[in-house]
Design a protein around this motif. Structure first.
Motif, PDB file in Angstrom:
ATOM      1  N   LEU A  97       0.825  -1.200   0.000  1.00 56.40           N
ATOM      2  CA  LEU A  97       0.000   0.000   0.000  1.00 56.40           C
ATOM      3  C   LEU A  97       0.865   1.258   0.000  1.00 56.40           C
ATOM      4  O   LEU A  97       0.574   2.234  -0.693  1.00 56.40           O
ATOM      5  CB  LEU A  97      -0.940   0.005   1.214  1.00 56.40           C
ATOM      6  CG  LEU A  97      -2.009  -1.082   1.238  1.00 56.40           C
ATOM      7  CD1 LEU A  97      -2.745  -1.059   2.564  1.00 56.40           C
ATOM      8  CD2 LEU A  97      -2.970  -0.931   0.093  1.00 56.40           C
ATOM      9  N   TRP A  98       1.930   1.227   0.796  1.00 57.13           N
ATOM     10  CA  TRP A  98       2.854   2.362   0.892  1.00 57.13           C
ATOM     11  C   TRP A  98       3.460   2.651  -0.480  1.00 57.13           C
ATOM     12  O   TRP A  98       3.585   3.797  -0.902  1.00 57.13           O
ATOM     13  CB  TRP A  98       3.937   2.054   1.922  1.00 57.13           C
ATOM     14  CG  TRP A  98       4.982   3.101   2.059  1.00 57.13           C
ATOM     15  CD1 TRP A  98       6.251   3.060   1.567  1.00 57.13           C
ATOM     16  CD2 TRP A  98       4.857   4.354   2.714  1.00 57.13           C
ATOM     17  NE1 TRP A  98       6.920   4.205   1.880  1.00 57.13           N
ATOM     18  CE2 TRP A  98       6.084   5.025   2.591  1.00 57.13           C
ATOM     19  CE3 TRP A  98       3.821   4.979   3.398  1.00 57.13           C
ATOM     20  CZ2 TRP A  98       6.309   6.294   3.119  1.00 57.13           C
ATOM     21  CZ3 TRP A  98       4.056   6.236   3.920  1.00 57.13           C
ATOM     22  CH2 TRP A  98       5.286   6.884   3.789  1.00 57.13           C
ATOM     23  N   GLN A  99       3.835   1.595  -1.189  1.00 54.25           N
ATOM     24  CA  GLN A  99       4.411   1.734  -2.521  1.00 54.25           C
ATOM     25  C   GLN A  99       3.384   2.314  -3.496  1.00 54.25           C
ATOM     26  O   GLN A  99       3.702   3.187  -4.301  1.00 54.25           O
ATOM     27  CB  GLN A  99       4.900   0.383  -3.027  1.00 54.25           C
ATOM     28  CG  GLN A  99       5.470   0.436  -4.423  1.00 54.25           C
ATOM     29  CD  GLN A  99       5.866  -0.932  -4.940  1.00 54.25           C
ATOM     30  OE1 GLN A  99       5.837  -1.912  -4.202  1.00 54.25           O
ATOM     31  NE2 GLN A  99       6.224  -0.999  -6.196  1.00 54.25           N
ATOM     32  N   ALA A 100       2.158   1.839  -3.437  1.00 53.71           N
ATOM     33  CA  ALA A 100       1.102   2.319  -4.334  1.00 53.71           C
ATOM     34  C   ALA A 100       0.832   3.805  -4.115  1.00 53.71           C
ATOM     35  O   ALA A 100       0.629   4.549  -5.071  1.00 53.71           O
ATOM     36  CB  ALA A 100      -0.172   1.516  -4.132  1.00 53.71           C
ATOM     37  N   ILE A 101       0.843   4.224  -2.866  1.00 53.71           N
ATOM     38  CA  ILE A 101       0.585   5.633  -2.556  1.00 53.71           C
ATOM     39  C   ILE A 101       1.769   6.498  -3.001  1.00 53.71           C
ATOM     40  O   ILE A 101       1.605   7.510  -3.664  1.00 53.71           O
ATOM     41  CB  ILE A 101       0.347   5.838  -1.041  1.00 53.71           C
ATOM     42  CG1 ILE A 101      -0.939   5.157  -0.612  1.00 53.71           C
ATOM     43  CG2 ILE A 101       0.274   7.309  -0.706  1.00 53.71           C
ATOM     44  CD1 ILE A 101      -1.111   5.092   0.880  1.00 53.71           C
TER      45      ILE A 101
END
Length: 156
Positions: A97-101
């Motif tokens: 999720l951190w990467q996607a954001i």
């Protein structure tokens, strides 16, 4: 997600606007840390996640601006209605999720809050990309065409 026929499954709040405002790339079921008065209030169905969002802060996932009405019978032991609530995900999912954001410019949008088959409160969040005005018009046009097509098939 469980079949809707399950007697324990109950939708508490739904963000219907999310699919209109965003392209939902993927979704994820997460747990949510709540107090007793919040769960009691949710059982009466008094909540709203329409204007809320999820965010990764200090290595943890948080639901921000989610509304859960105050539970009157709790008295002084109640809860703050719009407080930040911690969401429970695995480290691997949190990293994704951190990467996607960060890299891809996505947003974490709450889609549905519900009681699962075991009576636990769960939140389905979507990894989403914002739609432009033209995209929204296109979505509305497709929806209208599908409705019209169904009417024609019904009549013909």
């Amino acid at each position: 997600m469980v079949a809707k026929s399950d007697p324990n499954y109950k939708v508490i709040a739904e963000n219907r606007r999310a699919r209109f405002d965003y392209f939902i790339e993927s979704d994820l079921e997460v747990g949510i840390v709540l107090t007793g008065s919040e769960v009691k209030s949710l059982r009466t169905g008094q909540s709203n996640i329409a204007e809320s969002y999820a965010s990764v802060e200090d290595g943890e996932l948080w639901l921000i601006n989610g509304y859960i009405a105050a539970y009157k019978q709790a008295g002084v032991f109640g809860h703050e209605e719009r407080r930040k609530r911690k969401l429970l995900v695995s480290r691997k999912e949190l990293a994704r999720l951190w990467q996607a954001i960060g890299r891809e410019g996505m947003t974490l949008v709450p889609l549905v809050m519900y009681f699962n088959d075991r009576g636990k409160v769960k939140l389905k969040i979507g990894v989403a990309k914002g739609k432009k005005v033209a995209d929204k018009r296109e979505t509305a046009a497709k929806r209208d065409w599908n409705r019209q097509k169904q009417r024609l098939l019904k009549q013909g």
